[in-house]
Enzyme design. Sequence first.
Site: not given
Length: 334
Positions: A171, A198
């Site tokens: 990310d 996530h």
Amino acid sequence: MLSAVRAASRAASAAAQQHRRSFRCSVLGAAGGIGQPLSLLMKLNPRVTSLTCYDVAPFVPGVGVDLSHINTGSTCVGYGKDDLKKALDGCDVVVIPAGVPRKPGMTRDDLFNINAGIVKTLVEGCADACPNACILIISNPVNSTVPIASEVLKKKGVYNPKKLFGVTTLDVVRARTFVANARNRDPALVTVPVVGGHAGTTIVPLLSQAQPHTTFTDEERDALTHRIMFGGDEVVKAKDGAGSATLSMAYAGAEFADKVMAGLSGEACITECTFVESSITEAKFFSSPVTLGKEGVETIHDVVANDHEKKLIADMMPDLLAQAEKGFKFVKEN
């Protein structure tokens, strides 16, 4: 004179390598789309002196042989499904990308029923063979599999919250890349903290904290935020049924493993976003900037965010809590 300087530099570099702490590492799920390139990157890491590759796929010993031919300073052995203990024995760092990949139309929740059991089995193996290892979970859904791992380790009596990590580095990698591209900058020189979880909207990029400082219109901010949140979907769609984010995830996993090893080695100021047991929010597990040290987690830093980002965190919190609870419940029932 110049040759003497070069020789001295080489000697100093060699001495530094000799004094650097070395690590025994294992990749569990080493035959897969993430596992193979991740194992390659781990084999290239000078901190690693012993690498094992484990998978239930019958050809994984061949992956180990293939990697063992690379002229770096680590050994490499591949182990099949009956040799999990051998693969894990004495490991300092274990990286787990094992599980099925996401396909078009699948959510991370769809992966849960398969990957939850895989992670449970592998973490049980870690508890038995290398209870003091740092365990880095890549297997999705991370928001649930890390809580699963924690409960498994608790049942085994070896849980250390400082040494269990959910790898959310991809990310951050995406955020750095997308922000840099939007402003024509070098991604290597851009930092963007990404907090929360996530999966989808639980991924909250803190664009207000990007360095170098960058301003965005509301439209730019929203477009970047959405792309970072759903970057995985972008890859799944682009691969058209042939898999999910494997190469970028392998890169991110190797980068985070390197930072964990740097911290364990005593290097200072190693701070990365990672999904760990945390008390800075109501969530039992939460990704935020974490300083890594000789024992794993050293300091969990508070989230610095603007009002817009605080609202994103508040809005996604019920989902993050529910996904963690799903993991806790799985271990209780299995």
